[in-house]
Design a protein around this motif. Sequence first.
Motif, PDB file in Angstrom:
ATOM      1  N   MET A  95     -19.391  77.838 -34.036  1.00  0.00           N
ATOM      2  CA  MET A  95     -20.004  78.925 -33.287  1.00  0.00           C
ATOM      3  C   MET A  95     -19.454  78.986 -31.861  1.00  0.00           C
ATOM      4  O   MET A  95     -19.385  77.972 -31.156  1.00  0.00           O
ATOM      5  CB  MET A  95     -21.523  78.702 -33.230  1.00  0.00           C
ATOM      6  CG  MET A  95     -22.277  79.628 -32.299  1.00  0.00           C
ATOM      7  SD  MET A  95     -22.527  81.286 -32.979  1.00  0.00           S
ATOM      8  CE  MET A  95     -23.790  80.918 -34.204  1.00  0.00           C
ATOM      9  N   ILE A  96     -19.051  80.197 -31.443  1.00  0.00           N
ATOM     10  CA  ILE A  96     -18.650  80.463 -30.064  1.00  0.00           C
ATOM     11  C   ILE A  96     -19.614  81.502 -29.515  1.00  0.00           C
ATOM     12  O   ILE A  96     -19.759  82.579 -30.093  1.00  0.00           O
ATOM     13  CB  ILE A  96     -17.202  80.969 -29.973  1.00  0.00           C
ATOM     14  CG1 ILE A  96     -16.225  79.949 -30.560  1.00  0.00           C
ATOM     15  CG2 ILE A  96     -16.839  81.289 -28.526  1.00  0.00           C
ATOM     16  CD1 ILE A  96     -14.795  80.446 -30.631  1.00  0.00           C
ATOM     17  N   LEU A  97     -20.268  81.166 -28.402  1.00  0.00           N
ATOM     18  CA  LEU A  97     -21.290  82.050 -27.844  1.00  0.00           C
ATOM     19  C   LEU A  97     -20.867  82.628 -26.497  1.00  0.00           C
ATOM     20  O   LEU A  97     -20.350  81.903 -25.637  1.00  0.00           O
ATOM     21  CB  LEU A  97     -22.601  81.287 -27.662  1.00  0.00           C
ATOM     22  CG  LEU A  97     -23.499  81.134 -28.892  1.00  0.00           C
ATOM     23  CD1 LEU A  97     -24.692  80.267 -28.558  1.00  0.00           C
ATOM     24  CD2 LEU A  97     -23.958  82.493 -29.404  1.00  0.00           C
ATOM     25  N   PHE A  98     -21.122  83.924 -26.327  1.00  0.00           N
ATOM     26  CA  PHE A  98     -20.920  84.603 -25.050  1.00  0.00           C
ATOM     27  C   PHE A  98     -22.292  85.039 -24.549  1.00  0.00           C
ATOM     28  O   PHE A  98     -23.025  85.737 -25.258  1.00  0.00           O
ATOM     29  CB  PHE A  98     -19.978  85.794 -25.218  1.00  0.00           C
ATOM     30  CG  PHE A  98     -18.588  85.378 -25.572  1.00  0.00           C
ATOM     31  CD1 PHE A  98     -17.637  85.194 -24.587  1.00  0.00           C
ATOM     32  CD2 PHE A  98     -18.235  85.136 -26.896  1.00  0.00           C
ATOM     33  CE1 PHE A  98     -16.351  84.783 -24.915  1.00  0.00           C
ATOM     34  CE2 PHE A  98     -16.957  84.713 -27.228  1.00  0.00           C
ATOM     35  CZ  PHE A  98     -16.012  84.537 -26.232  1.00  0.00           C
ATOM     36  N   THR A  99     -22.641  84.604 -23.354  1.00  0.00           N
ATOM     37  CA  THR A  99     -23.989  84.830 -22.874  1.00  0.00           C
ATOM     38  C   THR A  99     -23.982  85.476 -21.491  1.00  0.00           C
ATOM     39  O   THR A  99     -22.969  85.490 -20.796  1.00  0.00           O
ATOM     40  CB  THR A  99     -24.785  83.509 -22.813  1.00  0.00           C
ATOM     41  OG1 THR A  99     -24.251  82.683 -21.762  1.00  0.00           O
ATOM     42  CG2 THR A  99     -24.688  82.757 -24.130  1.00  0.00           C
ATOM     43  N   GLY A 100     -25.151  85.987 -21.118  1.00  0.00           N
ATOM     44  CA  GLY A 100     -25.295  86.645 -19.826  1.00  0.00           C
ATOM     45  C   GLY A 100     -26.353  87.722 -19.918  1.00  0.00           C
ATOM     46  O   GLY A 100     -26.877  88.014 -20.996  1.00  0.00           O
ATOM     47  N   PRO A 101     -26.696  88.353 -18.795  1.00  0.00           N
ATOM     48  CA  PRO A 101     -27.691  89.427 -18.809  1.00  0.00           C
ATOM     49  C   PRO A 101     -27.121  90.715 -19.386  1.00  0.00           C
ATOM     50  O   PRO A 101     -25.918  90.830 -19.631  1.00  0.00           O
ATOM     51  CB  PRO A 101     -28.028  89.587 -17.323  1.00  0.00           C
ATOM     52  CG  PRO A 101     -26.780  89.167 -16.616  1.00  0.00           C
ATOM     53  CD  PRO A 101     -26.202  88.060 -17.442  1.00  0.00           C
ATOM     54  N   LYS A 146     -20.566  91.277 -22.204  1.00  0.00           N
ATOM     55  CA  LYS A 146     -20.440  90.392 -23.375  1.00  0.00           C
ATOM     56  C   LYS A 146     -19.817  91.116 -24.568  1.00  0.00           C
ATOM     57  O   LYS A 146     -18.895  90.604 -25.209  1.00  0.00           O
ATOM     58  CB  LYS A 146     -21.826  89.846 -23.778  1.00  0.00           C
ATOM     59  CG  LYS A 146     -22.543  89.068 -22.702  1.00  0.00           C
ATOM     60  CD  LYS A 146     -23.847  88.483 -23.202  1.00  0.00           C
ATOM     61  CE  LYS A 146     -24.867  89.518 -23.609  1.00  0.00           C
ATOM     62  NZ  LYS A 146     -25.339  90.363 -22.492  1.00  0.00           N
ATOM     63  N   THR A 147     -20.316  92.320 -24.859  1.00  0.00           N
ATOM     64  CA  THR A 147     -19.820  93.053 -26.024  1.00  0.00           C
ATOM     65  C   THR A 147     -18.368  93.471 -25.837  1.00  0.00           C
ATOM     66  O   THR A 147     -17.565  93.411 -26.778  1.00  0.00           O
ATOM     67  CB  THR A 147     -20.699  94.296 -26.289  1.00  0.00           C
ATOM     68  OG1 THR A 147     -22.054  93.875 -26.475  1.00  0.00           O
ATOM     69  CG2 THR A 147     -20.234  95.030 -27.535  1.00  0.00           C
ATOM     70  N   THR A 148     -18.001  93.881 -24.629  1.00  0.00           N
ATOM     71  CA  THR A 148     -16.608  94.237 -24.347  1.00  0.00           C
ATOM     72  C   THR A 148     -15.684  93.056 -24.607  1.00  0.00           C
ATOM     73  O   THR A 148     -14.614  93.200 -25.206  1.00  0.00           O
ATOM     74  CB  THR A 148     -16.461  94.701 -22.889  1.00  0.00           C
ATOM     75  OG1 THR A 148     -17.287  95.851 -22.677  1.00  0.00           O
ATOM     76  CG2 THR A 148     -15.015  95.057 -22.568  1.00  0.00           C
ATOM     77  N   THR A 149     -16.112  91.871 -24.171  1.00  0.00           N
ATOM     78  CA  THR A 149     -15.313  90.673 -24.403  1.00  0.00           C
ATOM     79  C   THR A 149     -15.195  90.376 -25.890  1.00  0.00           C
ATOM     80  O   THR A 149     -14.104  90.057 -26.389  1.00  0.00           O
ATOM     81  CB  THR A 149     -15.943  89.466 -23.676  1.00  0.00           C
ATOM     82  OG1 THR A 149     -15.980  89.736 -22.269  1.00  0.00           O
ATOM     83  CG2 THR A 149     -15.131  88.205 -23.912  1.00  0.00           C
ATOM     84  N   SER A 186     -20.558  81.793 -20.406  1.00  0.00           N
ATOM     85  CA  SER A 186     -21.577  82.602 -19.741  1.00  0.00           C
ATOM     86  C   SER A 186     -20.873  83.505 -18.736  1.00  0.00           C
ATOM     87  O   SER A 186     -20.083  83.037 -17.921  1.00  0.00           O
ATOM     88  CB  SER A 186     -22.599  81.697 -19.050  1.00  0.00           C
ATOM     89  OG  SER A 186     -23.686  82.457 -18.578  1.00  0.00           O
ATOM     90  N   GLN A 187     -21.162  84.795 -18.801  1.00  0.00           N
ATOM     91  CA  GLN A 187     -20.311  85.792 -18.152  1.00  0.00           C
ATOM     92  C   GLN A 187     -21.049  86.594 -17.086  1.00  0.00           C
ATOM     93  O   GLN A 187     -22.228  86.901 -17.215  1.00  0.00           O
ATOM     94  CB  GLN A 187     -19.781  86.737 -19.237  1.00  0.00           C
ATOM     95  CG  GLN A 187     -18.831  87.804 -18.751  1.00  0.00           C
ATOM     96  CD  GLN A 187     -18.095  88.470 -19.906  1.00  0.00           C
ATOM     97  OE1 GLN A 187     -17.770  87.838 -20.899  1.00  0.00           O
ATOM     98  NE2 GLN A 187     -17.838  89.765 -19.778  1.00  0.00           N
ATOM     99  N   ALA A 240     -14.465  89.826 -15.039  1.00  0.00           N
ATOM    100  CA  ALA A 240     -15.446  88.786 -15.331  1.00  0.00           C
ATOM    101  C   ALA A 240     -15.055  87.429 -14.761  1.00  0.00           C
ATOM    102  O   ALA A 240     -13.879  87.076 -14.685  1.00  0.00           O
ATOM    103  CB  ALA A 240     -15.618  88.661 -16.848  1.00  0.00           C
ATOM    104  N   ILE A 241     -16.096  86.710 -14.341  1.00  0.00           N
ATOM    105  CA  ILE A 241     -15.974  85.268 -14.147  1.00  0.00           C
ATOM    106  C   ILE A 241     -16.864  84.622 -15.196  1.00  0.00           C
ATOM    107  O   ILE A 241     -17.851  85.212 -15.648  1.00  0.00           O
ATOM    108  CB  ILE A 241     -16.408  84.818 -12.730  1.00  0.00           C
ATOM    109  CG1 ILE A 241     -17.836  85.290 -12.417  1.00  0.00           C
ATOM    110  CG2 ILE A 241     -15.425  85.321 -11.688  1.00  0.00           C
ATOM    111  CD1 ILE A 241     -18.393  84.743 -11.111  1.00  0.00           C
ATOM    112  N   MET A 242     -16.497  83.398 -15.604  1.00  0.00           N
ATOM    113  CA  MET A 242     -17.230  82.757 -16.692  1.00  0.00           C
ATOM    114  C   MET A 242     -17.486  81.285 -16.409  1.00  0.00           C
ATOM    115  O   MET A 242     -16.586  80.563 -15.967  1.00  0.00           O
ATOM    116  CB  MET A 242     -16.436  82.868 -18.000  1.00  0.00           C
ATOM    117  CG  MET A 242     -16.425  84.249 -18.617  1.00  0.00           C
ATOM    118  SD  MET A 242     -15.560  84.240 -20.205  1.00  0.00           S
ATOM    119  CE  MET A 242     -16.236  85.725 -20.949  1.00  0.00           C
ATOM    120  N   GLU A 243     -18.704  80.856 -16.677  1.00  0.00           N
ATOM    121  CA  GLU A 243     -18.998  79.437 -16.767  1.00  0.00           C
ATOM    122  C   GLU A 243     -18.623  78.999 -18.176  1.00  0.00           C
ATOM    123  O   GLU A 243     -19.213  79.460 -19.153  1.00  0.00           O
ATOM    124  CB  GLU A 243     -20.485  79.161 -16.518  1.00  0.00           C
ATOM    125  CG  GLU A 243     -20.919  79.343 -15.094  1.00  0.00           C
ATOM    126  CD  GLU A 243     -22.350  78.885 -14.841  1.00  0.00           C
ATOM    127  OE1 GLU A 243     -22.749  78.805 -13.672  1.00  0.00           O
ATOM    128  OE2 GLU A 243     -23.073  78.603 -15.823  1.00  0.00           O
TER     129      GLU A 243
END
Length: 334
Positions: free
Chosen positions: A139-145, A150-153, A270-271, A287-290
């Motif tokens: 599983m690879i997760l993209f998170t954020g508000p 997220k969807t674009t990525t 996390s984006q 984007a910046i990402m943790e």
Amino acid sequence: MSSTANLSHQLLISAIQSTATDIHFSPYLQKVDIHFRVHGKRIFHSSITTPVYVKLLSYYKFTSGMDIGEIKKPQNGTITFRNHDDLFSLRLSTLPIQSNESLAIRILPQTESLSLEKLFIFPAQYKRIQDWLRHQSGMILFTGPTGSGKTTTLYALLQALIKENSYQAITLEDPIEKNIENIIQVQVNERAGITYDAGLKAALRHDPDLIMVGEIRDRQTAQFAFHAAHTGHLVLSSLHAKDALGTILRLKEMGIQTVDLDQTLISIASQRLLPIECATHLPKRAAIMELMDGELLRHAIHQHSLPAHPPFQSFDHLRRKAYAYGFLSENEVN
């Protein structure tokens, strides 16, 4: 073209020219204010009278397939809008308020396609995500508000993967925000019995190499998505969470056990989207990402914290770095 249809057309053109992602209609007693969301900020556009808004709302509800007579329940609908060669999907949502309804329109470009290289401020982050995609399961997760990209990525990753590999890729989305060639996209429709859970079960019978779950919203979807990842499929998904560490806490709240996180979760990105200055190779927001993977991720899963001196770049660190490179104004750092 009627005056109402003409007003709608002019509003949509104005929003698109402003690169707005959303249009908000806010009704008051004597007027309705219209705001655009541009680069994450809500900007006043204009006001219209209540009678004009009532006609405009009826027009939107009719053309998007909503029930015009229903004013006491929230409704959703979609409209396709074309401006010259550019195609847009409009996602409409009504919300009942006292004696009226508010309306929000999400503008989703269908012809625009950003490459992965242009999504991120720092190329090293893009290259690290590329490494994650070499896994055949997990599983690879993209998170954020909401509105963090997220969807674009996810779409950009899918398109890049399909170009490089002959993958059987299946997406489960609510709604489908962009049509992508060579990918099986399933629209979640709970009223028709196509829930995320039912869609995932059906998708697994289609021999997929890759599954994208548009959003993990509840315990049942989380647990089934992790089961799919644990049984030999690469699963990409998104989740609302404050930051990378908060993602793990949210998954545990959804009932995902520590052992399943340890065995199945490949990585978390996390984006956040930031307005960019003086960078011709980037769009107006990037984007910046943790990023969290490997031993750092394992430590966070088991200890619910980060090590004292981790090789981890937080959002605060990344903002300062972007400012030092000249990508951000000083106001965006604080």
